[in-house]
Design an enzyme around this catalytic site. Structure first.
Site, PDB file in Angstrom:
ATOM      1  N   ASP A 600       0.869  -1.169   0.000  1.00  0.00           N
ATOM      2  CA  ASP A 600       0.000   0.000   0.000  1.00  0.00           C
ATOM      3  C   ASP A 600       0.912   1.226   0.000  1.00  0.00           C
ATOM      4  O   ASP A 600       2.090   1.129   0.326  1.00  0.00           O
ATOM      5  CB  ASP A 600      -0.894  -0.026   1.240  1.00  0.00           C
ATOM      6  CG  ASP A 600      -1.839   1.155   1.298  1.00  0.00           C
ATOM      7  OD1 ASP A 600      -2.283   1.597   0.223  1.00  0.00           O
ATOM      8  OD2 ASP A 600      -2.120   1.635   2.406  1.00  0.00           O
ATOM      9  N   ASP A 958      -1.422  -0.904   5.876  1.00  0.00           N
ATOM     10  CA  ASP A 958      -1.673  -0.352   7.202  1.00  0.00           C
ATOM     11  C   ASP A 958      -2.932  -0.916   7.841  1.00  0.00           C
ATOM     12  O   ASP A 958      -3.338  -0.475   8.905  1.00  0.00           O
ATOM     13  CB  ASP A 958      -1.740   1.182   7.150  1.00  0.00           C
ATOM     14  CG  ASP A 958      -2.848   1.672   6.219  1.00  0.00           C
ATOM     15  OD1 ASP A 958      -3.590   0.827   5.689  1.00  0.00           O
ATOM     16  OD2 ASP A 958      -2.949   2.891   6.014  1.00  0.00           O
ATOM     17  N   ASP A 962      -6.903  -2.820   3.554  1.00  0.00           N
ATOM     18  CA  ASP A 962      -6.098  -3.893   2.984  1.00  0.00           C
ATOM     19  C   ASP A 962      -6.418  -5.248   3.598  1.00  0.00           C
ATOM     20  O   ASP A 962      -5.734  -6.226   3.310  1.00  0.00           O
ATOM     21  CB  ASP A 962      -4.604  -3.588   3.206  1.00  0.00           C
ATOM     22  CG  ASP A 962      -4.214  -2.214   2.697  1.00  0.00           C
ATOM     23  OD1 ASP A 962      -4.567  -1.912   1.545  1.00  0.00           O
ATOM     24  OD2 ASP A 962      -3.587  -1.445   3.437  1.00  0.00           O
TER      25      ASP A 962
END
Length: 1318
Positions: A600, A958, A962
């Site tokens: 990410d 984080d 996700d």
């Protein structure tokens, strides 16, 4: 109908008859497959067809009717397709043809139950098989069975006669239990169902169908007021009972209308917005509540603390411990008391540790959810007052009254009135207050979720989230209707993912089973040999059986699982010291194989915080110069400042401003202040849930005293914007919008958007800035804020300009990515941010190095055109120097040494390509580096597509959006410590990407250690096995203490200390072997087995040829002064007669025994030295001080046994005295064997250059999908295509992103901060 026959349904032909399917040879087009209105062309049938394989009695004859050339062994696929247009065509093809591609087999479950298709029930009934939780991650096949009395009686008798062995087999194999005791039937008649997962593991489970009676509550068939409710369809009349099953904590009831099991405990999705308000807006009647409670069950997330006895029984019944129990019983029968006791103690210790660990996990999880079940709530009853109760009594449809202080929500609920501010950190990983608005009273015919334009989650209060503040509409309190209860909720699904984790499919574990099967096969050969030897020598049957069974316990090492577990535990502790926590230890070995890592962007590669850089204001047809905000000076008043002051989702909680960090940074830059509206005047209805902003002391003088935020349309990732309606104190009203510049400009008047909009956006995005678009319009007074329609508010705006923010890379990012690139591990960026910004950050981070080509891939559908298109555009290289870096290895390789190139695309393009250009997707992913504007489902889908290409994929994020990708990746690493990270196998306490190479290093070390342990255990077993078989030739064996010393003092200590070796600090550009069957590992094991065989055979044969050797006189080799065997003089003469005394029968002393035992024992130590690996994946062996000291002590003791001459010691160990010359000869044989083994291991087995040469000479090439594709791409001179647009022949069915994992009840409406604003 016979499944082997082709079938066809469709509209009548021109003559009024139904079209028939032609029977053509394989490979020829079928006339019935020609394109027609509502049908697909023949080449598309393989993409979206349901297949039926002819099975059962008469299948061969039926197939030959279809085609005479069919021969036995071939399977004929017969299928049908019912497109949306209503036309249905049929076809057939041989299995293996393109139409039967495995990539389309998953569509079988989705289409074979379609009402438009013919029944495929088979001989067991029309509805013997179905899908449960179709389309979800926990999807299962369900089969109906009915208990058969006679079969059940036979099974009970078999269990009794086999002393429980049959019962144990049924415990291990529940499917066998069902098949043996039940008969197949329709699901509607079944009293037992067999469940099988639809993943590659096909795990079976057995569930009993139960009945729930409603007779105490209901007197008629209408159990709830809503006639269309599922609850009315699951009640059987006139009995008034419900058939239920419970699978993985979810309750399913039998739908009598649909003839399938349906999930209960949820409110039906078919309700419109108006229905939800009308049917549930005033609460439920008492009788209906009781009915719903009986059918749906209590609103509890019950994780019981598993009793210790239950854990103990479950653990003891594991096949490994059952085998150990068998071994111990055998050893006790042979009076191997000491060794048996030692094994029992080791097993008890292992079981105790495992049970303790499981118990602690159970307690921890229980405490995590315990408070959920007893939350005090208030429920509004129809025609009654508000009632207080515990949350366990809530049912779907209940109307909650939200008031007072903070409340941890015990269910999923739809907000019907008022506004709530909630903390969704448990689900999203970000403790940021989120505003929830009430469900609109829309009179449309669409279901309430569809009518909310992708923003329905903004109206849902999720279980486990904390309500910080709840405000009603005017004098009315905030209310919410219960949507889902128990394990159906968002938190329930999270807990279920812990209770029922997805099995790990790793080649090492599959190979481990094959390894054990190999050892069992070896043991079988030894048993045959043992039986022949002892029977030919006239031994008793009982002794023959015991000796034969002994071979099994010797060949299969009982300490192997413990040794492997020890290595994983050590690695887990090392990771914990590095701040990396693991909840799925079996994935540690998988980390050693990672060759691709998805990252990410925001919060992972870049800093969480943002700094304001400047304002670029639009004026007329042009942009003004940048107004710098970096200095922190006050922003002059104007409409752009008004947008920054009002257009946010910040809230004032306990005197502190809280909210999204970006909004907070933007608001603080204005030097305005947020105040509670209750301190200001206004109509109660208008100011009930408004927010007041006023200039602070440091703010530049403004002509207004303050502003009131009357209404807010919150941000959503689907809409990529937010807007507010505000009113000045004693002034007019305004509408402000903020969001992705492209989306904001779409809602603005064209004349207000400068022509240079795109070029300016490109300019700032290419420099890595985060850009927000701002817009405004005046709003007439007198319009009630409660009746605002978003589409009307967000129209005909005036574009104000760009707010530019700076997002810096974390200082650890570039070194980590350079380290991964140097180790030939691909790095890919997967973000919700703007594509151009993501590309710029990728350049700065080193993902795209200077000199690389960046190819933008844009795909979409054009209005009025039936086909999708994909465009390939080469982006100009930025002149900004990204600094020195290592060679881009993985990209250069893909170009065959030419100029590397990278594909970049947005989430929308990715989805179109997955749906309409699926044949291009793997080639794009081969060099895809930046994927921007990706939704959570698309992130998970991308990870799965990489896995299909045989990549071992890691995902680092984080934890916010996700979770799906973290869960489906081989190794998910969360940088968030919120509860959402529970979906991730690994969680890093340090919030940067340094954990990724560390995890890979530790994974590689653990994987190498596992292989070393497999090799050592194999050699240890074979050494002992060969020694015993050699002694069996002389009707001899090892003594009790000899076995004890080898198994405990040597092997157990080595198994516990060999794994202590730490990981190498450097990542090398290659991975360890992934399979036990890889040629180097196999060759190493085979050669060392041969060396050990030669060593022991030489010792066994040569000792019999010594001049001092005597089979009868054990004192012949020593001087007359040797009295070590004087006490056994009567037993010095050996007899093969089995009727000798017990002492003679148990006396294993002989020259062969002493020689073979000493050689085998010391050889076990030497093999441990040879197999102990250091570089390149582990630290040098000499740094493992405990292992080195242990080996030194063990070798010293063995040499003491070899050269010492202590009477009592030799008598206890059942050794005999041999001449010093022979002892030296044994040492020489051991030294030669060690030198040979060590040389082969270092010069041949570990010689990568030699193996590389052999591969090239033999023409070997990797069979991984991505490697095969890479070779094909290198030969394709037309790849990559540039400057052209391609079209699909037709729009294909959506099969790309819908199969990815998402929480079925929660998908965050917030993108990571990379997606919140572009």
């Amino acid at each position: 109908m016979d499944l082997a026959m082709p079938f066809l349904l469709g509209p009548p032909g021109a003559n009024g008859t139904t079209r028939s399917q032609a029977i053509n040879p394989p490979g020829e087009a079928c006339p019935a497959l020609a394109p027609s209105q509502g049908s697909l062309p023949a080449e598309e049938l393989g993409r979206a067809a349901a297949f039926a394989l002819a099975v059962g009695e008469g299948a061969q004859e039926a197939r030959q009717k279809v085609h005479p050339t069919w021969s036995h062994g071939e399977e004929l696929c017969v299928g049908s397709l019912s497109p949306e247009g209503g036309s249905c065509v049929g076809f057939w093809a041989y299995k293996g043809s393109p139409a039967c591609s495995e990539s389309h087999l998953d569509l079988l479950g989705r289409l074979k139950h379609s009402p438009g298709l013919p029944s495929m029930g088979g001989k067991h009934g029309e509805n013997h098989q179905a899908l449960l939780s179709e389309g979800e991650e926990a999807e299962m096949e369900i089969f109906g069975y009915k208990t058969h009395g006679f079969r059940k009686a036979l099974c009970i008798a078999g269990s009794v006669l086999s002393c429980g062995v049959l019962l144990l087999v049924f415990y291990w194999k529940p499917a066998w239990d069902v098949w043996a005791s039940c008969v197949p039937c329709d699901l509607q008649e079944a009293d037992v169902v067999l469940l099988r997962t639809t993943d590659e593991f096909h795990t079976y489970s057995r569930k009993k169908v139960t009945w729930t009676s409603l007779t105490d509550i209901c007197r008629d068939s209408t159990v709830v007021a809503d006639g269309s409710s599922l609850l009315n369809r699951v009640v059987r009349t006139p009995e008034l009972n419900v058939r239920c099953i419970q699978v993985q904590k979810i309750r399913y009831a039998w739908d009598l209308a649909a003839n399938c099991f349906q999930k209960v405990g949820v409110l039906e999705d078919s309700h419109t917005c108006a229905d939800v308000h009308a049917k549930f807006g005033s609460g439920l009647a008492s009788k209906e509540r009781e009915v719903r409670k009986l059918i749906c069950g209590p609103n509890t997330i019950d994780v019981e603390i598993t009793p210790i006895w239950k854990l103990l029984v479950t653990e003891v019944l594991h096949p490994f411990y059952v085998f150990q129990l068998f071994s111990v019983c055998l050893w006790l029968a042979e009076d191997y008391i000491e060794y048996s006791v030692a094994i029992v103690l080791m097993s008890l210790l292992s079981v105790a540790l495992t049970v303790y660990d499981l118990r602690m996990q159970s307690v921890k999880l229980h405490h995590l959810v315990e408070s959920h079940n007893s939350v005090p709530v208030k429920v509004c009853r129809r025609q009654a007052d508000v009632q207080a109760m515990e949350s366990r009594h809530l049912v779907p449809g209940d109307l909650l009254v939200l008031e007072g202080g903070r409340l941890m929500l015990p269910c999923d609920a739809i907000l019907l009135s008022g506004v709530c501010i909630v903390n969704e950190g448990m689900l999203t990983g970000e403790s940021i207050p989120v505003t929830k608005t009430s469900l609109p009273r829309d009179n449309g015919e669409q279901p309430w979720q569809a009518s909310c334009a992708g923003d329905h989650r903004r109206h849902i209060l999720f279980c486990g989230t904390e309500i910080i503040q709840a405000k009603g509409d005017g004098w009315e309190q905030a209310k919410a209707v219960v949507l889902r209860t128990g394990f159906n909720t968002a938190k329930g699904d999270l807990v279920r993912s812990i209770l029922y984790p997805k099995p790990m499919n790793f080649r090492l574990y599959r190979d481990a089973i094959r390894f054990l099967m190999f050892l069992i096969g070896i043991a079988g050969i030894g048993m045959v040999y043992t039986v022949c030897v002892f029977v030919l020598n006239g031994k008793e049957a009982g002794e023959v059986v015991k000796k034969a069974l002994d071979v099994v316990t010797i060949a299969v090492p009982p300490a192997l699982p413990a040794a492997l577990t020890t290595g994983i535990i050590y690695t887990q502790r090392r990771l914990k010291k590095k701040g990396i926590f693991c909840i799925s230890p079996q994935r540690i070995n998988v980390c050693g194989q990672l060759n691709l890592v998805c990252f990410d962007k925001t919060g992972t590669l870049t800093e969480d915080g943002l700094d304001l850089w400047g304002l670029v204001l639009a004026k007329g047809q042009s942009f003004q110069n940048v107004c710098s905000l970096a200095s922190g000076s006050p922003i002059p008043w104007g409409l752009p400042c008004g947008a920054m002051v009002c257009c946010h989702s910040l809230v004032l909680l306990e005197g502190k401003i809280q909210g999204d960090p970006l909004d907070l940074k933007m608001f603080e830059a204005t030097h305005w202040e947020l105040e509670d509206p209750k301190d200001h005047g206004g109509a109660a209805g208008e100011l009930t849930h408004t927010m007041v902003v006023k200039p602070g002391p440091k703010a530049v003088h403004v002509p207004v005293e303050g502003m009131v935020i009357l209404h807010q349309f919150p941000f959503s990732s689907a809409l990529q914007r937010m807007s507010v309606v505000v009113q000045e104190f004693s002034g007019g009203r305004h509408v402000f919008m903020k969001g992705a510049p492209e989306r904001v400009a779409h809602f603005c008047r064209p004349e207000s958007v400068p022509p240079t909009f795109a070029s300016h956006l490109q300019l700032y995005a290419s420099r890595g800035f985060r850009i927000l678009g701002l817009a405004h319009k005046a709003w007439p007074e007198g319009v009630p804020t409660t009746s605002l329609v978003r589409e009307e508010v967000e129209s005909h705006l005036t574009f104000l300009g760009f707010l530019v923010l700076e997002n810096r890379l974390k200082r650890e990012t570039r070194p980590v990515l350079e380290e991964l690139t140097a180790a030939r591990i691909r790095s890919v960026m997967v973000t919700g941010d703007n594509l151009q910004t993501a590309i710029t950050v990728a350049r700065e981070a080193g993902l795209i190095l200077q000199g690389s080509q960046v190819i933008l891939v844009e795909a979409g559908t054009q209005p009025g055109h039936p086909a999708a298109s994909v465009t390939w555009k080469l982006l100009e290289e930025s002149s900004k120097d990204t600094g020195p870096g290592p060679k881009d290895l993985h990209s250069a390789a893909s170009e065959g040494g030419g100029r590397p190139f990278h594909f970049c695309m947005s989430g929308g393009s990715y989805e179109v390509i997955a749906q309409s250009f699926s044949h291009l997707l793997p080639k794009l992913l081969l060099n895809g580096t930046v994927f921007a504007r990706m939704s959570p489902a698309q992130k998970a889908s991308l990870v799965q597509e990489f896995q299909k290409m045989d990549y071992f994929v890691g995902m680092c994020g984080d934890g916010a959006n996700d979770c799906g990708a973290l869960k489906v990746a081989h190794a998910g690493i969360s940088l968030s410590e919120q509860e959402a990270s529970v979906a991730s196998p690994f969680t890093s306490r340090t919030p940067n990407v340094e954990c990724v190479p560390e995890l890979i290093r530790q994974g590689r070390a653990a994987l190498v250690t596992s292989f070393c342990m497999f090799k050592y255990m194999a050699l240890y077993s074979i050494i002992q096995y060969l020694g015993v078989l050699l002694l069996y030739w002389k009707l001899n064996s090892f003594g009790n203490y000899q076995f004890l010393f080898q198994d405990l003092a040597i092997t157990t200590l080595i198994g516990m200390t060999m794994s202590l070796n730490g990981a190498s600090p450097k990542l090398v550009p290659f991975r360890p072997a992934a399979r036990l069957t890889s040629p180097p590992l196999l060759l190493s094991v085979v050669l060392n087995i041969l060396f050990s065989l030669a060593l022991q055979v030489c010792g066994f044969v040569l000792v019999q040829q010594q001049p001092w050797y005597s089979a009868d006189n054990l004192l012949s080799a020593c001087s007359p002064g040797n009295t070590s065997h004087a006490g056994a003089a009567g037993n010095a003469t050996r007899s093969s007669n089995s009727s000798g005394s017990e002492e003679a029968k148990d006396d294993y002393r002989s020259y062969e025994n002493t020689t073979v035992w000493l050689l085998g024992t010391i050889n076990c130590l030497l093999v441990a030295v040879v197999f102990s690996k250091g570089k390149p994946f582990q630290q040098p062996v000499h740094t493992n001080y405990v292992f080195v000291v242990t080996l030194a002590v063990q070798l010293a003791v063995c040499l003491f046994f070899l050269f010492a001459h202590l009477d009592e010691l030799y008598a206890r160990m059942e050794l005999v005295c041999t001449p010093l010359v022979w002892r030296i000869a044994l040492l020489v044989m051991l030294t030669v064997t060690f030198a040979l083994s060590f040389t082969v291991e270092e010069v041949v087995i570990e010689n990568r250059a030699l193996w590389g040469l052999l591969k090239r000479g033999l023409g070997y090439q990797s069979s991984s999908s991505y490697q095969r594709l890479r070779r094909a791409v290198e030969r394709d001179s037309a790849w990559p295509p540039l400057g052209r647009t391609d079209f699909s022949e037709s729009v294909a069915l959506s099969v790309g992103c819908r199969e990815a994992y998402t929480n079925p009840v929660f998908e965050s409406h917030e993108e990571p901060r990379s997606g919140h604003h572009p």
